[in-house]
Design an enzyme around this catalytic site. Structure first.
Site, PDB file in Angstrom:
ATOM      1  N   TYR A 123       3.369  32.479  35.624  1.00 26.45           N
ATOM      2  CA  TYR A 123       4.426  32.610  36.624  1.00 26.45           C
ATOM      3  C   TYR A 123       4.862  31.291  37.259  1.00 26.45           C
ATOM      4  CZ  TYR A 123       3.663  37.556  35.999  1.00 26.45           C
ATOM      5  OH  TYR A 123       3.570  38.805  35.449  1.00 26.45           O
ATOM      6  N   PHE A 409      -2.475  44.501  43.744  1.00 28.23           N
ATOM      7  CA  PHE A 409      -1.434  45.507  43.603  1.00 28.23           C
ATOM      8  C   PHE A 409      -0.786  45.409  42.245  1.00 28.23           C
ATOM      9  CE2 PHE A 409       0.069  41.872  46.068  1.00 28.23           C
ATOM     10  CZ  PHE A 409       1.126  41.405  45.310  1.00 28.23           C
TER      11      PHE A 409
END
Length: 409
Positions: A123, A409
């Site tokens: 990322y 998450f």
């Protein structure tokens, strides 16, 4: 290849999750975990990529509120469920998902985006920087003792099933959120996530317990843990697998660790996600026998540099012009004047000469205050253009306590 990015429809959820599991490999999630993910899915924020009739990519976002330095809660999208099928790797699918997501975040007025990464290297090219660390360790409780301050004798403990203590734990957690950058206020539907305990996911451990710590009848802390069933010819050698431990004051926190270390038949406490500055490091008698280490936690991206930097407070007064480089979100590129202190900040575009130059990824890494700009400059990632600007900015960005993401998450 002709592909199309679409919003997920409710009737496509099972296909989406099946594709996600296939991309990540390994065993399938338990029915309990699967049901939890379905409950919290935000369909209007979940994207799919299609090659004809085949779903070949996925990415979602959760609407979180995260504490930033100064204690304010900032609305942030938590990027999740990102996958590309093995048949379509390196064809621009992930880039298309990241492009669509970041444009959407900007349109929604969300200044910061966050994620946890399966692979940290993925990322950075989209502007996400590592903003928090996770402390992990395995404490040898046969050789290590815990310093327990005066007043611990007033702490009383109750042991419950994990779900039975959920409400009391959530009250304690909610009181702690504003005190540490990176923590997430619990959104509806997420309160059950910390207590999920499917038997298929226990990996040799027993059921998850909830330990409540009370003082004068008030719950002041808690721990959630399970115990493994390890035995050898010499006898019991079980491990306390600690999932969570939180407290409202240092006395209760130390008492919880002391309790965990004294559980019968156990010889170790293993934990995988505590803050980098967790006080347990100062409670133990022998830090060498704790097997401490760090890994990356939260990855953070500034979607709107001006709004993001103005949303937090700073540890020291600062007045500096930042030259931000952002190829993937070019609206952030350019010079920004940050004027701030502990009470608040403003960050506006300026034509003034730059004093500190850095990529948006490094600015995101520094945003919550856990990573200093000076070490990044030492690595050649941040360039000082005015003498003194680096020290001024680095001091202002750092925070105490260090930032921490309590759950994934």
């Amino acid at each position: 290849m002709t592909t199309e990015v679409r919003q997920l429809l409710p009737e496509q959820w099972d296909t989406m999750f099946d594709r996600l599991e296939r991309a990540f490999g390994g065993p399938a999630d338990s029915p309990e975990d699967r049901a939890q993910w379905r409950r919290v899915t935000e369909y209007e924020r979940t994207l799919t990529v299609w090659d004809g009739a085949d779903m070949i990519g996925t990415a979602g976002a959760f609407s979180f509120r995260m504490t930033v330095p100064g204690g304010a809660l900032l609305a942030v999208p938590g990027v999740t469920m990102v996958s590309v099928q093995p048949t379509h790797r390196r064809r621009g699918v992930l880039t298309a998902l990241m492009r669509t997501q970041l444009d959407d975040f900007r349109e929604r007025g969300e200044a910061v985006a966050v994620l946890t990464a399966s692979e940290p290297a993925i990322y950075g090219r989209f502007g996400y920087g590592v903003a928090t660390k996770q402390l992990h360790g395995t404490i040898d409780t046969t050789r290590v003792s815990f310093a327990v301050p005066a007043g611990a004798e007033r702490v009383r403990f109750r042991l419950l099933a994990a779900h039975e203590g959920r409400a009391a734990c959530e009250e304690v957690y909610a009181r702690l959120v504003a005190g540490r950058p990176g923590m997430l206020a619990r959104q509806p539907g997420w309160e059950t996530r910390p207590t999920l305990d499917p038997p298929s996911g226990r990996d040799g451990a027993g059921p998850l317990h909830c330990l409540l710590a009370e003082v004068d009848g008030e719950v002041r802390g808690y721990a959630r843990y399970a115990v493994t069933g390890e035995w050898s010819l010499a006898g019991a050698d079980e491990t306390v697998r600690l999932r969570d431990v939180e407290a409202l004051d240092p006395v209760v926190y130390a008492a919880l660790w002391d309790f965990l270390a004294a559980i019968d038949l156990t010889s170790k406490i293993a934990f995988h996600n505590r803050p980098a500055d967790d006080p347990v490091q100062h409670l133990v008698s022998d830090v060498r026998r704790c097997g401490l280490g760090y890994r990356d936690g939260l990855h953070l991206r500034l979607v709107d540099v001006g709004a993001a930097l103005a949303a937090r407070a700073y540890s020291a007064p600062v007045d500096v012009v930042l030259a931000v480089e952002d190829a993937f979100c070019p609206w952030n590129s350019g010079n920004w004047r940050l004027t701030a202190d502990a009470k608040g900040a403003s960050c506006e575009r300026t034509g003034d000469r730059a004093e500190l130059a850095l990529p948006v990824r490094e600015l995101g890494a520094a945003y919550l205050g856990g990573f200093g700009l000076s070490p990044m400059a030492g690595a050649g990632l941040v360039r000082e253009l005015r003498p003194g600007a680096l020290a001024e900015a680095s001091t202002a960005f750092r925070t105490d306590p260090e930032p921490w993401l309590p759950h994934g998450f």
